[in-house]
Design a protein around this motif. Structure first.
Motif, PDB file in Angstrom:
ATOM      1  N   VAL A   1       0.836  -1.203   0.000  1.00 47.80           N
ATOM      2  CA  VAL A   1       0.000   0.000   0.000  1.00 47.80           C
ATOM      3  C   VAL A   1       0.870   1.252   0.000  1.00 47.80           C
ATOM      4  CG1 VAL A   1      -1.460   1.391   1.518  1.00 47.80           C
ATOM      5  CG2 VAL A   1      -2.136  -0.924   0.950  1.00 47.80           C
ATOM      6  N   SER A   2       1.926   1.259   0.822  1.00 47.58           N
ATOM      7  CA  SER A   2       2.783   2.448   0.892  1.00 47.58           C
ATOM      8  C   SER A   2       3.448   2.728  -0.455  1.00 47.58           C
ATOM      9  CB  SER A   2       3.854   2.264   1.973  1.00 47.58           C
ATOM     10  OG  SER A   2       4.631   1.123   1.698  1.00 47.58           O
ATOM     11  N   LEU A   3       3.750   1.660  -1.208  1.00 46.54           N
ATOM     12  CA  LEU A   3       4.346   1.839  -2.529  1.00 46.54           C
ATOM     13  C   LEU A   3       3.347   2.493  -3.485  1.00 46.54           C
ATOM     14  CD1 LEU A   3       6.670   1.314  -4.535  1.00 46.54           C
ATOM     15  CD2 LEU A   3       5.658  -0.938  -4.957  1.00 46.54           C
ATOM     16  N   PHE A   4       2.095   2.013  -3.441  1.00 43.46           N
ATOM     17  CA  PHE A   4       1.072   2.578  -4.319  1.00 43.46           C
ATOM     18  C   PHE A   4       0.783   4.041  -3.964  1.00 43.46           C
ATOM     19  CE2 PHE A   4      -0.563  -2.019  -4.404  1.00 43.46           C
ATOM     20  CZ  PHE A   4       0.223  -2.318  -5.511  1.00 43.46           C
ATOM     21  N   VAL A   5       0.786   4.331  -2.692  1.00 42.07           N
ATOM     22  CA  VAL A   5       0.482   5.697  -2.254  1.00 42.07           C
ATOM     23  C   VAL A   5       1.543   6.681  -2.746  1.00 42.07           C
ATOM     24  CG1 VAL A   5       0.268   7.162  -0.196  1.00 42.07           C
ATOM     25  CG2 VAL A   5      -0.885   4.968  -0.272  1.00 42.07           C
ATOM     26  N   ARG A   6       2.750   6.187  -3.017  1.00 47.07           N
ATOM     27  CA  ARG A   6       3.817   7.065  -3.518  1.00 47.07           C
ATOM     28  C   ARG A   6       3.447   7.722  -4.847  1.00 47.07           C
ATOM     29  NH1 ARG A   6       6.536   8.387   0.813  1.00 47.07           N
ATOM     30  NH2 ARG A   6       6.913   6.528   2.095  1.00 47.07           N
ATOM     31  N   VAL A   7       2.484   7.137  -5.549  1.00 44.51           N
ATOM     32  CA  VAL A   7       2.026   7.742  -6.807  1.00 44.51           C
ATOM     33  C   VAL A   7       1.535   9.169  -6.560  1.00 44.51           C
ATOM     34  CG1 VAL A   7       0.331   7.552  -8.689  1.00 44.51           C
ATOM     35  CG2 VAL A   7       1.457   5.509  -7.814  1.00 44.51           C
ATOM     36  N   LEU A   8       0.986   9.405  -5.363  1.00 41.18           N
ATOM     37  CA  LEU A   8       0.484  10.746  -5.036  1.00 41.18           C
ATOM     38  C   LEU A   8       1.603  11.782  -4.962  1.00 41.18           C
ATOM     39  CD1 LEU A   8      -2.142  10.000  -2.261  1.00 41.18           C
ATOM     40  CD2 LEU A   8      -2.595  10.945  -4.504  1.00 41.18           C
ATOM     41  N   MET A   9       2.813  11.323  -4.752  1.00 40.82           N
ATOM     42  CA  MET A   9       3.931  12.262  -4.609  1.00 40.82           C
ATOM     43  C   MET A   9       4.483  12.723  -5.962  1.00 40.82           C
ATOM     44  SD  MET A   9       4.019  12.522  -1.396  1.00 40.82           S
ATOM     45  CE  MET A   9       5.522  13.451  -1.132  1.00 40.82           C
ATOM     46  N   ILE A  10       4.077  12.040  -7.041  1.00 42.83           N
ATOM     47  CA  ILE A  10       4.557  12.436  -8.368  1.00 42.83           C
ATOM     48  C   ILE A  10       3.875  13.740  -8.771  1.00 42.83           C
ATOM     49  CG2 ILE A  10       4.723  11.769 -10.797  1.00 42.83           C
ATOM     50  CD1 ILE A  10       4.525   8.850  -9.891  1.00 42.83           C
ATOM     51  N   PRO A  11       4.608  14.776  -9.106  1.00 41.11           N
ATOM     52  CA  PRO A  11       3.979  16.037  -9.525  1.00 41.11           C
ATOM     53  C   PRO A  11       3.109  15.825 -10.755  1.00 41.11           C
ATOM     54  CG  PRO A  11       6.333  16.334  -9.113  1.00 41.11           C
ATOM     55  CD  PRO A  11       6.072  14.865  -9.075  1.00 41.11           C
ATOM     56  N   PRO A  12       1.957  16.497 -10.816  1.00 45.91           N
ATOM     57  CA  PRO A  12       1.046  16.327 -11.960  1.00 45.91           C
ATOM     58  C   PRO A  12       1.691  16.616 -13.308  1.00 45.91           C
ATOM     59  CG  PRO A  12      -0.060  17.487 -10.180  1.00 45.91           C
ATOM     60  CD  PRO A  12       1.368  17.348  -9.782  1.00 45.91           C
ATOM     61  N   LYS A  13       2.689  17.510 -13.340  1.00 43.31           N
ATOM     62  CA  LYS A  13       3.313  17.849 -14.631  1.00 43.31           C
ATOM     63  C   LYS A  13       4.073  16.651 -15.212  1.00 43.31           C
ATOM     64  CE  LYS A  13       7.496  19.882 -12.564  1.00 43.31           C
ATOM     65  NZ  LYS A  13       8.316  21.104 -12.449  1.00 43.31           N
ATOM     66  N   TYR A  14       4.427  15.675 -14.353  1.00 45.43           N
ATOM     67  CA  TYR A  14       5.017  14.432 -14.838  1.00 45.43           C
ATOM     68  C   TYR A  14       3.959  13.325 -14.952  1.00 45.43           C
ATOM     69  CZ  TYR A  14       9.310  16.791 -13.408  1.00 45.43           C
ATOM     70  OH  TYR A  14      10.315  17.696 -13.271  1.00 45.43           O
ATOM     71  N   LEU A  15       3.016  13.329 -14.021  1.00 42.73           N
ATOM     72  CA  LEU A  15       2.038  12.255 -13.961  1.00 42.73           C
ATOM     73  C   LEU A  15       1.034  12.326 -15.117  1.00 42.73           C
ATOM     74  CD1 LEU A  15       0.946   9.859 -12.370  1.00 42.73           C
ATOM     75  CD2 LEU A  15      -0.443  11.440 -11.037  1.00 42.73           C
ATOM     76  N   MET A  16       0.559  13.540 -15.432  1.00 46.08           N
ATOM     77  CA  MET A  16      -0.473  13.667 -16.461  1.00 46.08           C
ATOM     78  C   MET A  16       0.015  13.265 -17.859  1.00 46.08           C
ATOM     79  SD  MET A  16      -3.284  14.132 -15.158  1.00 46.08           S
ATOM     80  CE  MET A  16      -3.772  14.308 -13.450  1.00 46.08           C
ATOM     81  N   PRO A  17       1.227  13.659 -18.275  1.00 47.03           N
ATOM     82  CA  PRO A  17       1.723  13.136 -19.557  1.00 47.03           C
ATOM     83  C   PRO A  17       1.837  11.609 -19.559  1.00 47.03           C
ATOM     84  CG  PRO A  17       3.019  15.035 -18.881  1.00 47.03           C
ATOM     85  CD  PRO A  17       2.136  14.699 -17.727  1.00 47.03           C
ATOM     86  N   ALA A  18       2.205  11.035 -18.404  1.00 46.56           N
ATOM     87  CA  ALA A  18       2.293   9.576 -18.315  1.00 46.56           C
ATOM     88  C   ALA A  18       0.908   8.952 -18.459  1.00 46.56           C
ATOM     89  CB  ALA A  18       2.925   9.167 -16.986  1.00 46.56           C
ATOM     90  N   VAL A  19      -0.103   9.573 -17.813  1.00 49.61           N
ATOM     91  CA  VAL A  19      -1.481   9.081 -17.935  1.00 49.61           C
ATOM     92  C   VAL A  19      -1.934   9.137 -19.394  1.00 49.61           C
ATOM     93  CG1 VAL A  19      -3.893   9.616 -17.379  1.00 49.61           C
ATOM     94  CG2 VAL A  19      -2.161   9.635 -15.580  1.00 49.61           C
ATOM     95  N   ALA A  20      -1.634  10.254 -20.068  1.00 48.66           N
ATOM     96  CA  ALA A  20      -2.009  10.394 -21.481  1.00 48.66           C
ATOM     97  C   ALA A  20      -1.305   9.342 -22.334  1.00 48.66           C
ATOM     98  CB  ALA A  20      -1.678  11.797 -21.972  1.00 48.66           C
ATOM     99  N   MET A  21      -0.012   9.117 -22.066  1.00 46.38           N
ATOM    100  CA  MET A  21       0.743   8.146 -22.844  1.00 46.38           C
ATOM    101  C   MET A  21       0.193   6.729 -22.640  1.00 46.38           C
ATOM    102  SD  MET A  21       4.775   7.113 -22.611  1.00 46.38           S
ATOM    103  CE  MET A  21       4.485   6.140 -21.135  1.00 46.38           C
ATOM    104  N   ILE A  22      -0.064   6.369 -21.371  1.00 45.60           N
ATOM    105  CA  ILE A  22      -0.610   5.039 -21.077  1.00 45.60           C
ATOM    106  C   ILE A  22      -1.975   4.870 -21.735  1.00 45.60           C
ATOM    107  CG2 ILE A  22      -1.517   3.572 -19.229  1.00 45.60           C
ATOM    108  CD1 ILE A  22       0.720   4.747 -17.432  1.00 45.60           C
ATOM    109  N   SER A  23      -2.775   5.932 -21.717  1.00 49.72           N
ATOM    110  CA  SER A  23      -4.107   5.871 -22.314  1.00 49.72           C
ATOM    111  C   SER A  23      -4.016   5.600 -23.812  1.00 49.72           C
ATOM    112  CB  SER A  23      -4.859   7.180 -22.068  1.00 49.72           C
ATOM    113  OG  SER A  23      -4.995   7.432 -20.691  1.00 49.72           O
ATOM    114  N   PHE A  24      -3.171   6.358 -24.499  1.00 52.04           N
ATOM    115  CA  PHE A  24      -3.047   6.199 -25.951  1.00 52.04           C
ATOM    116  C   PHE A  24      -2.420   4.862 -26.323  1.00 52.04           C
ATOM    117  CE2 PHE A  24      -3.692  10.805 -25.961  1.00 52.04           C
ATOM    118  CZ  PHE A  24      -4.503  10.962 -27.075  1.00 52.04           C
ATOM    119  N   VAL A  25      -1.348   4.491 -25.626  1.00 47.37           N
ATOM    120  CA  VAL A  25      -0.675   3.227 -25.931  1.00 47.37           C
ATOM    121  C   VAL A  25      -1.587   2.044 -25.609  1.00 47.37           C
ATOM    122  CG1 VAL A  25       1.263   1.727 -25.313  1.00 47.37           C
ATOM    123  CG2 VAL A  25       1.633   4.167 -25.640  1.00 47.37           C
TER     124      VAL A  25
END
Length: 512
Positions: free
Chosen positions: A382-406
């Motif tokens: 759980v603590s590992l998954f929660v670390r996702v919250l620490m990723i700044p949105p400026k890095y996380l959102m492009p990753a979300v877009a990339m995962i979505s498209f791929v």
């Protein structure tokens, strides 16, 4: 007693090094697949079927691997729902309603842990139900004909207003939009294209995954782009992680919701065609009706996380009952598993328990083992998954877009689907700005096709007699619940909510 003896033989089959390794691998892969936005158990199982044949696995190890992926994906779907407000799969939709608000309040660790424990309880008792109650529950499932299914889906839509939004008009509009999208494609009975506007890519209809990734994932990206450079855009990286392990008080507080969600989800899973999506929906709906006295659901109530998670995992186990006992898939994922069984020259149905007992009972034993593995894996991680919250949105959102498209392109291989996904993203962004709930749209797309098919089947069987929809005691009961479920929130909204608001103002100084 015969069931327990057979289960013991199943554990002897499942407790080999190869099968335990396959179960562990399936649980790990399934959790990752479930956590990825847009991918779900159906796709996870389908993607791994070629691997099964490549490795040349026999029937029992192959099914152990695929069902472990199935259960793991049901667990994993909650991760992106709670952390990012993006459902990893269809049943995880309801988890976003209270899971994401909990994360925004700095309680992401508790939300993930509660959902993991509720998932374990739901799947554990559903597997025992598969062992003991399969013959009796199959009889109940056989009472559902086309008219009863249509009434059941009507009940689901009738109660949408009180669940997804305080504004029933907006919820009704969203549900109608979802049903309209579900009608796109070639009519199955007449072969006539509907709402395709001459575009051949629409002949197969709108893929559910394209809609859900567009409405949830891309709309989240568009909202970030709208607020970039402001405090809202930086919000993601500043959240307090809170407790990772829930307190005994919180576990006791959510125990009732977990129990009720398990029972309702299992029954929904046993009904052929209903599946985990309806299980999580009904579990959340019922819990909200009986427990939401302080109007905390939708604002980060832990019971709103426990109920749908227990419901969807119990439904996942329940969906195996009609598949194994009748050869009728209870969900999209069990339909893929059914295809796998047939490819291995194993015919599911009443004779399966006699002709292939080693396969059936080895599979059921592996479900117990896999579920325990998932609990052991998920709570420490759980603590590992929660670390996702620490990723700044400026890095996380492009990753979300990339995962979505791929992810979408990897599934469909169609650039047209990517354009449709972008359109859904824009629509989702606009609807969120207008405070129109997205859940009814998704449920409309998900249930609309089955709703139409069951209505037309009922009309065909009755030669167009509309009263056939109300001909059985079961359908009358479901219609009654649908009417009550639609009217009751209107009455509450008109007469009781003002009183509740006054009481809340009067209790404003009370810390509880």
């Amino acid at each position: 007693m015969d069931a327990l003896v057979s289960l013991g033989e199943g554990f002897a089959t499942a407790l080999t090094f190869q099968n335990l390794l396959l179960a562990l691998l399936g649980c790990f892969l399934g959790t990752i697949i479930g956590a990825l936005p847009g991918l779900g158990p159906s796709n996870g199982v389908a993607i791994l079927i070629p691997l099964v044949f490549t490795l040349g696995l026999p029937a029992t190890p192959a099914l152990i691997l695929l069902t472990s992926v199935y259960y793991g994906a049901m667990y994993g779907g909650r991760i992106s729902s709670i952390l990012l407000n993006i459902p990893g799969d269809e049943p995880a939709l309801m988890t976003t309603l209270d899971g994401y608000p909990m994360a925004k309040q700095g309680r992401a660790g508790e939300a993930l842990a509660i959902s993991g424990i509720a998932s374990f309880v739901g799947a554990f008792f559903a597997t025992w139900g598969l062992v003991f109650l399969a013959p009796q529950l199959v009889k109940v499932a056989l009472l559902f004909g086309p008219a009863e299914y249509f009434a059941l889906f009507t009940l689901a839509f009738a109660t949408l207003g009180g669940i997804a939004s305080r504004n029933q008009a907006k919820a009704a509009f969203a549900a109608a939009l979802g049903l309209g999208i579900a009608m796109i494609g070639v009519d199955g009975q007449t072969g006539v294209p509907r709402f395709t506007f001459g575009e051949v890519h629409f002949y197969d209809g709108i893929d559910f995954l394209v809609a859900i990734v567009g409405l949830f994932a891309l709309s989240e990206v568009f909202i970030f782009l709208e607020h970039r450079g402001t405090d809202k855009a930086a919000e993601g990286g500043q959240k307090d992680l809170g407790r990772v392990i829930p307190s005994l008080k919180l576990l006791k507080f959510t125990s009732g919701a977990t129990t009720r969600g398990t029972l309702l989800g299992f029954v929904a899973g046993v009904l052929p065609g209903a599946g985990a999506s309806l299980g999580s929906f009904i579990a959340y709906s019922f819990e909200k009706r009986i427990s939401d006295r302080k109007k905390t659901f939708g604002k980060g109530d832990p019971r709103g996380v426990a109920a749908p998670e227990a419901g969807n995992n119990a439904a996942a186990g329940g969906a195996l009952v009609p598949m194994l006992a009748l050869g009728v898939p209870g969900s999209g994922t069990t339909a893929v598993l059914l295809a796998m069984l047939l490819a291995l020259n194993i015919t599911p149905g009443p004779l399966l328990f006699q002709s292939n007992p080693d396969v059936v009972w080895g599979l059921i034993a592996a479900l117990f083992i896999g579920n325990l593995m998932l609990l052991i894996m998920n709570i420490p991680m759980v603590s590992l998954f929660v670390r996702v919250l620490m990723i700044p949105p400026k890095y996380l959102m492009p990753a979300v877009a990339m995962i979505s498209f791929v992810g979408i392109y990897g599934i469909s291989g169609s650039t047209f689907d990517l354009m449709v996904m972008i359109v859904f993203g824009v629509v989702g962004w606009i609807l969120r700005k207008l405070d129109v709930p997205l859940v009814p749209i998704i449920l409309g797309i998900l249930l609309g096709d089955q709703m139409e098919k069951n209505l037309r089947r009922a009309m065909t069987i009755s030669d167009g007699d509309i009263w056939a929809l109300f001909s059985s005691p079961l359908s009358i009961t479901l219609w009654t619940l649908a009417i009550v479920g639609f009217v009751l929130p209107l009455i509450i909204g008109r007469y009781l909510r003002p009183k509740i608001a006054d009481e809340d103002k009067a209790e404003g100084s009370d810390p509880d």
